[in-house]
Every structure is written in C-alpha cells, then in structure tokens.
Design an enzyme around this catalytic site. Sequence first.
Site, PDB file in Angstrom:
ATOM      1  N   SER A 322       0.833  -1.205   0.000  1.00 22.75           N
ATOM      2  CA  SER A 322       0.000   0.000   0.000  1.00 22.75           C
ATOM      3  C   SER A 322       0.866   1.253   0.000  1.00 22.75           C
ATOM      4  CB  SER A 322      -0.925   0.005   1.218  1.00 22.75           C
ATOM      5  OG  SER A 322      -1.666   1.200   1.289  1.00 22.75           O
ATOM      6  N   TRP A 325       2.359   1.667  -3.404  1.00 19.41           N
ATOM      7  CA  TRP A 325       1.346   2.131  -4.360  1.00 19.41           C
ATOM      8  C   TRP A 325       1.329   3.656  -4.419  1.00 19.41           C
ATOM      9  CZ3 TRP A 325      -2.872   5.328  -3.759  1.00 19.41           C
ATOM     10  CH2 TRP A 325      -3.804   5.351  -4.799  1.00 19.41           C
ATOM     11  N   HIS A 326       1.604   4.299  -3.282  1.00 18.80           N
ATOM     12  CA  HIS A 326       1.517   5.757  -3.222  1.00 18.80           C
ATOM     13  C   HIS A 326       2.648   6.453  -3.968  1.00 18.80           C
ATOM     14  CE1 HIS A 326      -1.418   4.942  -0.021  1.00 18.80           C
ATOM     15  NE2 HIS A 326      -1.847   6.168  -0.238  1.00 18.80           N
ATOM     16  N   GLY A 327       3.750   5.800  -4.154  1.00 19.01           N
ATOM     17  CA  GLY A 327       4.818   6.473  -4.878  1.00 19.01           C
ATOM     18  C   GLY A 327       6.104   5.682  -4.907  1.00 19.01           C
ATOM     19  N   PHE A 478      -0.128  10.330  -7.455  1.00 21.14           N
ATOM     20  CA  PHE A 478      -0.094   8.893  -7.209  1.00 21.14           C
ATOM     21  C   PHE A 478      -0.823   8.129  -8.307  1.00 21.14           C
ATOM     22  CE2 PHE A 478      -0.311  10.574  -2.669  1.00 21.14           C
ATOM     23  CZ  PHE A 478       1.049  10.752  -2.628  1.00 21.14           C
TER      24      PHE A 478
END
Length: 478
Positions: A322, A325-327, A478
């Site tokens: 997770s 996923w953001h960066g 993102f």
Amino acid sequence: MLFNSIDFAVFLPIVFLLYWFVTQSNLKLQNLLLVAASYIFYGWWDWRFLSLIIFSSLIDYFIGVVLLKENNPAKRKGLLWLSIVVNLGFLGFFKYYNFFADNFTKAFSFFGNEISANSLNIILPVGISFYTFQTLSYTIDVYNRKMEPTKDIISFLAFVSFFPQLVAGPIERAANLLPQFYKKRIFHFSKAVDGSRQILWGFFKKIVIADNCAEYANLIFNNADDYSGSTLVIGAVFFTFQIYADFSGYSDIAIGTSRLFGFDLKQNFAFPYFSRDIAEFWRRWHISLSTWFRDYLYIPLGGSKGPLKMKVRNIFIIFIVSGFWHGANWTFIFWGFLNALYFLPLLLKNRNRHHLGIVAQHTNLPSIREFFAMSLTFGLTVFAWIFFRSPSISDAFSFIKNIFTKSLFQIPEIRPSYLILLIGCFIFIEWVGRTQKYALEKLLLNKPMALRWAFYMLLIACIFIFSSNEQEFIYFQF
C-alpha cells in the site's frame, strides 16, 4: 482538468445541461456523452495519455468477454495474467521504472561494481494508479465468477473513465458502478441538492483547509533546519490536516458530482482522525483502496487465517505494498512499514476489530478513555505522515531529530491564528457530522432555511476569502 479551476467551472455545467436536457431520452447517448466528456476531462492534462486508458479499457473488456465463454482453467488463468501483466506493466513502467533503475545502480555500486542505468524522463500519467486498479478488479471478479462480464462496450468505457472519480478515486468496483450505466437515470432534485452540498464541503476542505495548511507545511518541511522543534510539530500537524482535507475533499467533490448525474459512489473517508486505534483508522481512511487491497491481496494471501507468523506476514505485505502504491520512494515504503508496526500489537492481542462503531455515538463528547485513544492514534498518524511528506528517509529522520530538542518547548515561530481557528471550526463541523457519510449531509437540515443558507453562504465566502493560487490535489501524483 482540476476541480478547483475555471476550466472545470465551465466544463461541468455544459456536460450537465447536455446530459439532462439533450441526451436524457437515449441511455446509450447519455453514456456516450459521459465517455466523451471523461476523455476531454482526462485529456486536458495531456491528450497523449488517453491512449493508455483506452487501451487498458479495451484489453479488459475483451478479456472479460472471452472469459465468459472460456471454461478451460489454464486458458482462463492465462487471460487473467494477461490483464494483470498489461495493467501492472503500464503502471510499473510509468511509475516505478526510474525507482528500480536508480536503486539497481546503487545496489551494484555498494558492492564496488560501477554500472550505469539510464533514467528516463518519464511523465506519470494522472490517475493511472486509480483507473488501473479499477479496471483490474473487474477482470479479477469476472475470472472468479463473482460477476457477469458486460457486453456493452460503451458502458464499460464509461465505467473505467467516469470523470468525477477518474484521477483520484474513489476506486469503484464494477459490481457497484457498472450496473448504474445500464439503467435509465432520472433527475432527482433532492439528490442533486445533496450532491451540491457535498461538493461545497469538498471545496471548503480543499481550498480553505488543505491549501492554506499546505502553504505553511511546505514552508516548514522545506526549511526544517531553520525552525524550532515546536514549529516542526506545527508543520507536521498542518500536513496531517492538509492531506486529509485535500484527499477527502476530492472524494467529496467526486461523489457529489456523480450524484448530479444520478450515480452513487462509495464513501471513501469516514472521519478517520476520530479513530481510536490504527485498525479503525485504516477502516476509515481511503476506504476504496484499503478494501481493494483487502479483497485482492490480503485475503488471497490467507488474510487472518492460518498461523500467527502468516498473519503477521500478510499484514506487513499489505501495508508495505500500500505504501509503495503511493509512490516510487522509500519514504512511502517506510510509511507503510511503520503503519504495519502500529497495527501489529492489535493483531497480536486480537483487538484489530475492537472499535467497529462510531466514537461517542450516543453522546456529544467522547469519554476520557476515548479521547486519549483518539489522541494517541492521531499522534501516531502525525508521526507517520512525516515520512510520507519528506523527500527522503534521511530527511524524515533529520526532521524528527530536530523536533526532539530543547526548542520543542519554545513558542513556535509560525503560528497562524486564522488557520488554527479555521482548523478548529473544521474539526467541530466534522465531529458534529461524524455519524453521516459526510459532515454536511444532515447538518442544519432541521433548522430554518434562512439559517441553513446563511451557513452555506459563510462557507462560500470562506472559499473566496481564503483561496490562494490554484493547486493540484496531492493524490494526483499517485
């Protein structure tokens, strides 16, 4: 196209009028209008990236059609993997290529082997992380026979590209959103009013709270060595409110705009800063992403079943993924790892589903125990956001190191009283409306219309008074 732009202020009424007054009698024409409007909305940033979303949509549409007819398990699995490879391949290249190339080079250099890996000047397509997960979940659900694949290509294209939630969510499931494109939509005045109210609250969050917090959070984080520990704490708190008001504000605008067109999207935030532990926080923060990872990663890995070490492994996997996923930065990975550490004691004590209700549900104020639980959870969240906001892990630790000095007990150099007052009012309104889907949903509805409209006018006045330069939403990156 930004929600908080003149372009969108012109775009939305035009689409709304065409939708309800020109194409209302023809469902396919309505859906086609939404597809065209969504592509214009998305292409406003860079029309070249339209090819990605169209290609991804067509791949998953045709894979779904073939899966319906295919019963051979090996071939079905091959089709599923084709969808996964194509979608995650695009996402991986545009979002993570330079990250892996740079870290690959650093890893070899660490062992004394100098190699060069070409970094590319790659532009990250807006919203690719969101629509990739949305269309991918459709294929997975069809593969698992949880839903019938659609044969209506226009409806499917509209589902993937629906402009209110295209670039920053909520990440909708096909089972919820896709069937809404099959049915004739009827304009309901009350639904449009409710949507407009949620849009208003979203703009207040974004423009008044998030953008003003951003001004000071950016100043403090970008010059952390120049400020006292107490000021750094203020900066971290400002960013904490910035990211919540920014992202949940986008979700409010997206959900409200969808209601103007007769669609119902899932709630994406449920007042997460009133959570009493980290598990509750993650049930209330970015709900569409959290549940996506739960259903398509955590549960397939075994979820909370099996031996303890498997449960712990699964928790760390889901939080780290997770974060990633953001960066494409180690800061996001560490942020995910830190949240997994927060979650671990609750898992070990089997208390990760302890707080399922609403805090102070039948009272106006929380109990002392609830207050301290919320304060602790909020403090842990603020601490974790430091890593999320910092350019690098070393910068984050430097920021934290500078907090815990004697200057922590000094009066902060930056303490904008107007913003602190605005945040206080914001918290109060959110607290009063915490039992609803969004804070204004039923606020003052039982009061005289004059009072209600005076309140709405006050919010609008604040939006104009405290507006600054047009700023992108944080989650666009993102």
